[in-house]
Design an enzyme around this catalytic site. Structure first.
Site, mmCIF file in Angstrom:
data_model
loop_
_atom_site.group_PDB
_atom_site.id
_atom_site.type_symbol
_atom_site.label_atom_id
_atom_site.label_comp_id
_atom_site.label_asym_id
_atom_site.label_seq_id
_atom_site.Cartn_x
_atom_site.Cartn_y
_atom_site.Cartn_z
ATOM 1 N N LYS A 37 -1.330 -10.572 3.238
ATOM 2 C CA LYS A 37 -0.221 -10.520 2.477
ATOM 3 C C LYS A 37 1.005 -10.917 3.363
ATOM 4 O O LYS A 37 2.203 -11.543 3.164
ATOM 5 C CB LYS A 37 0.076 -9.676 1.506
ATOM 6 C CG LYS A 37 0.073 -7.993 2.122
ATOM 7 C CD LYS A 37 0.406 -7.010 1.361
ATOM 8 C CE LYS A 37 0.576 -5.688 2.033
ATOM 9 N NZ LYS A 37 0.621 -4.777 0.900
ATOM 10 N N ARG A 130 1.332 6.842 -5.146
ATOM 11 C CA ARG A 130 1.477 5.148 -5.392
ATOM 12 C C ARG A 130 0.424 5.083 -6.741
ATOM 13 O O ARG A 130 0.345 5.604 -7.559
ATOM 14 C CB ARG A 130 1.327 4.332 -4.326
ATOM 15 C CG ARG A 130 2.262 2.968 -4.609
ATOM 16 C CD ARG A 130 1.964 2.185 -3.495
ATOM 17 N NE ARG A 130 0.677 1.219 -3.126
ATOM 18 C CZ ARG A 130 0.618 0.454 -2.356
ATOM 19 N NH1 ARG A 130 1.430 0.166 -1.390
ATOM 20 N NH2 ARG A 130 -0.837 -0.253 -2.224
#
Length: 354
Positions: A37, A130
């Site tokens: 990414k 998260r």
């Protein structure tokens, strides 16, 4: 003359870094998913990872998987799937990280429709806050997953340091291992994958403290920048300069170090503060905050200091440099993660692959 601004990518260093990390992880029984990414899945860089020993590629953006679809290894979606993209998830990737049963049900429907079996890694929140379910939700969630067709629960994972900054350690990763063992005992499901996080978990390997049952890591920054991310230390035997930013000087003048006039807000709504160092030689480079996180740039010329930036201009002090710069000269920078992420995303920065 090469195009500026540009980011130069040394594939041989990516390949070498990958091999070092894959070998170290393999010795500990750990499979590495190479995370693409941060460089927007540029195919040549992903291919260099595979040449270095990677047998699984991972990304957070579905759009990036189209760029690496030709590479014949497993693909892992890192960001929790959107329900609205369930069909695309099943068609583009083999495995996804999940924490919502509603989403898993949609993946099940899409898999049945496409005649596939989509693999699920259930994310457990160990305190970083998260993604992931709490431990008291595990049994209920797994029971629901096992009743679905078209999906297969192949493991559990966790994410640490990315949001809350919680550092992986033998205690919290040991908790993940215990959860995996309990799942196997209770549901008679083999946990093929126990994914112990990202590059922040690597320091445990160096110290010999990685729980033995952890058999999967998702590595990005450690491969591309040669750093573990728990403490930001360089990894022995790796390169930290596989990516280099090059920007061109468009103005070079001696000017005061403090603006003249009443100081208000800058272009980003901040009121800047300046120290008076007298007249200094300042270079303006043709790159700015629209392209890069300026705080994550390190001039290769150690005598250069970064003064600041606007959207399109980076201002540096070259007064103390041993080099006599001229307009049109190039200035090189080492890059930290935040800068690399923006530079690779910016369409205004040319990517030169070496």
């Amino acid at each position: 003359m090469d195009v500026c601004p540009r980011i130069e990518i040394d594939l041989s260093k990516i390949r070498a870094n990958t091999q070092v990390l894959v070998d170290r992880c393999k010795n500990a029984g750990i499979q590495v998913a190479g995370v693409t990414k941060v460089f927007c899945a540029v195919p040549q860089v992903a291919e260099a990872m595979v040449e270095g020993g990677i047998n699984m590629l991972a990304d957070a953006r579905l759009e990036n998987f189209g760029k690496i679809a030709h590479i014949p290894i497993q693909k892992l979606l890192l960001r929790l799937p959107m329900i609205s993209q369930a069909e695309k998830v099943v068609s583009l990737v083999d495995i996804s990280l999940n924490s919502e049963i509603a989403t898993i049900k949609k993946l099940s429907e899409a898999s049945i429709k496409q005649g596939k079996v989509h693999k699920i890694i259930l994310m457990i929140d160990l305190g970083d806050l998260r993604e992931g379910i709490w431990s008291d939700q595990i049994h209920t969630t797994i029971k629901e997953i096992t009743q679905l067709e078209g999906v297969q629960l192949v493991g559990i994972g966790t994410n640490l340091t990315c949001y809350g900054g919680v550092i992986p350690n033998p205690t919290n990763l040991g908790q993940l291992v215990n959860i995996a063992m309990e799942i196997e005992d209770t549901f008679q499901i083999r946990m093929e994958i126990i994914s112990g996080g990202n590059s922040s978990s690597l320091y445990l390997l160096e110290r010999g403290e990685m729980p033995k049952a952890i058999n999967h890591l998702r590595l990005g920054e450690s491969i591309v920048l040669g750093r573990e991310t728990a403490f930001g230390e360089p990894i022995s035997g790796t390169y930290q300069d596989a990516f280099t930013l090059i920007a061109e000087i468009v103005e070079l003048k001696e000017k005061p170090s403090v603006p003249i006039g009443e100081i208000g807000m800058d272009a980003f709504g901040n009121k800047p503060v300046f120290e008076d160092h007298g007249i200094r030689k300042r270079a303006i480079l043709a790159i700015g905050r629209q392209d890069v996180s300026v705080n994550n740039l390190i001039p290769k010329d150690e005598k250069i200091s970064i003064l600041g930036a606007s959207s399109d201009h980076l201002i540096v002090d070259v007064t103390d440099s041993l080099k006599e710069y001229s307009v049109g000269d190039e200035v090189a920078f080492d890059i930290e993660y935040g800068a690399l992420l923006q530079l690779m995303t910016s369409e205004y920065v040319f990517k030169k692959i070496k």
